[in-house]
Scaffold this active site. Structure first.
Site, PDB file in Angstrom:
ATOM      1  N   SER A   1      80.821  12.779 -62.755  1.00  0.00           N
ATOM      2  CA  SER A   1      81.062  13.711 -63.855  1.00  0.00           C
ATOM      3  C   SER A   1      80.047  14.839 -63.799  1.00  0.00           C
ATOM      4  CB  SER A   1      80.964  12.986 -65.201  1.00  0.00           C
ATOM      5  OG  SER A   1      81.199  13.884 -66.271  1.00  0.00           O
TER       6      SER A   1
ATOM      7  N   LYS B   1      84.458   5.844 -65.700  1.00  0.00           N
ATOM      8  CA  LYS B   1      84.785   7.274 -65.589  1.00  0.00           C
ATOM      9  C   LYS B   1      86.124   7.579 -66.254  1.00  0.00           C
ATOM     10  CE  LYS B   1      84.311  11.537 -64.090  1.00  0.00           C
ATOM     11  NZ  LYS B   1      85.611  12.163 -64.204  1.00  0.00           N
TER      12      LYS B   1
ATOM     13  N   HIS C   1      85.454   7.693 -69.918  1.00  0.00           N
ATOM     14  CA  HIS C   1      84.713   8.943 -70.142  1.00  0.00           C
ATOM     15  C   HIS C   1      85.678  10.112 -70.304  1.00  0.00           C
ATOM     16  CE1 HIS C   1      83.361  12.714 -68.233  1.00  0.00           C
ATOM     17  NE2 HIS C   1      82.173  12.482 -68.730  1.00  0.00           N
ATOM     18  N   ASN C   2      86.661  10.206 -69.406  1.00  0.00           N
ATOM     19  CA  ASN C   2      87.589  11.327 -69.471  1.00  0.00           C
ATOM     20  C   ASN C   2      88.527  11.222 -70.671  1.00  0.00           C
ATOM     21  OD1 ASN C   2      86.341  11.911 -67.040  1.00  0.00           O
ATOM     22  ND2 ASN C   2      88.213  12.680 -66.116  1.00  0.00           N
TER      23      ASN C   2
ATOM     24  N   GLU D   1      86.570  12.499 -73.484  1.00  0.00           N
ATOM     25  CA  GLU D   1      86.522  13.956 -73.308  1.00  0.00           C
ATOM     26  C   GLU D   1      87.753  14.627 -73.914  1.00  0.00           C
ATOM     27  OE1 GLU D   1      87.539  16.147 -69.333  1.00  0.00           O
ATOM     28  OE2 GLU D   1      85.499  15.360 -69.210  1.00  0.00           O
TER      29      GLU D   1
END
Length: 305
Positions: A123, A173, A176-177, A180
């Site tokens: 990231s 990840k 995480h996205n 986001e």
């Protein structure tokens, strides 16, 4: 301190340039020649075909090969090409935004060969890759120790973590996205509400204050402010928000796990339906704000066609 690196896109090229500056020896390949020439000028050894990466990146059983390729079929294609050329003890790293279930499947396929396999979610966008990224790692502890010096050079200070077995990095990840998506949507909705109010607000100035010691101070707020400073009406940005797979993956996995992820799900649905929104409406401005953030952190193509 020598690795083979395959894939010099926006993220891969930046990471290679960063590692070269920090003393890592790199053998690099990319399908198109222009990025190869750029990293060659910076000190990388470049090769004409992917097979040569294996031959020139170290002794059999000691090689470290980092893949930074589009997720899905392309990553599978190159893993299939590389496995017959690699040796027991070599280490293969997938640094792309792969779906964690694909990573688990690939790990099972690779395991009988004796080749080691790790996943590293990256990231920070192209700028982070160039100056120090955030790395989320899955794999054996021994393999992490093996490449710890490279990890520390590739990442920003205190910006990496080993989260467990293979797949854990890509799983972290993915989430995480998904987070986001929700954060970006909330910021964009706030910008649209501010703009639609009866007050003659200078949004650039509002976001300047938001991004100085407020509770919502963040890189995303800062990037929104940059976009508003450059283009107060966001008139050059598309109200159609393109999206990759990670938000949808997060929604589906949350459902499988019995977790209600309404914010992430609704943020994803807004992106899916964004092409139907009038770009001159308040919702169109909201969508343009999301596009602007995507352009700022990821270098995505977000301007009007």
């Amino acid at each position: 301190m020598k690795i083979g690196y395959i894939g010099l896109g926006k993220m891969g090229k930046g990471m290679v340039l960063n590692l070269l500056e920090k003393g890592v020896e790199i053998v690099a390949w990319n399908r198109s020649p222009e990025p190869r020439e750029e990293v060659k000028a910076a000190g990388a050894q470049t090769v004409e075909n992917v097979e040569d990466v294996i031959e020139t990146s170290g002794a059999a059983g000691e090689r470290i090969i980092w893949l930074m390729l589009p997720a899905g079929e392309t990553t599978d294609e190159y893993i299939d090409k590389l496995l017959p050329l690699m040796s027991e003890g070599d280490l293969l790293i997938d640094g792309a935004n792969s779906f964690y279930k694909d990573t688990l499947r690939r790990a099972e396929k690779i395991k009988p060969t004796g080749i080691h396999f790790m996943d590293i979610g990256v990231s920070g966008g192209p700028k982070g890759a160039r100056t120090g990224a955030c790395l989320m790692i899955g794999g054996d502890e021994a393999d992490v120790k093996r490449i710890k010096e490279i990890i520390e050079k590739a990442s920003a200070p205190d910006a990496w973590g080993h989260f467990g077995k293979v797949g854990a990095g890509h799983f972290a990840k993915m989430v995480h996205n998904g987070i986001e998506y929700g954060m970006m949507e909330a910021i964009a909705e706030g910008a649209a509400i501010l703009k639609a109010s009866d007050f003659d607000l200078d949004l650039n100035d509002v976001f300047r204050v938001y991004n100085n010691k407020s509770v919502i101070e963040s890189r995303l707020v800062g990037w929104t402010r940059e976009a508003l400073e450059e283009d107060p009406e966001l008139s050059e940005y598309s109200s159609k928000i393109n999206h990759t797979g990670e938000g949808e993956w997060t929604v589906k996995v949350a459902e499988e796990l019995g977790v209600d992820a309404e914010v992430i799900e609704e943020s994803f649905e807004i992106r899916v339906e964004s092409g139907e929104v009038d770009e001159n409406s308040p919702d169109g401005f909201r969508n343009k704000a999301v596009s602007a953030m995507r352009g700022k952190f990821g270098g995505h193509s977000v301007k009007k066609s």
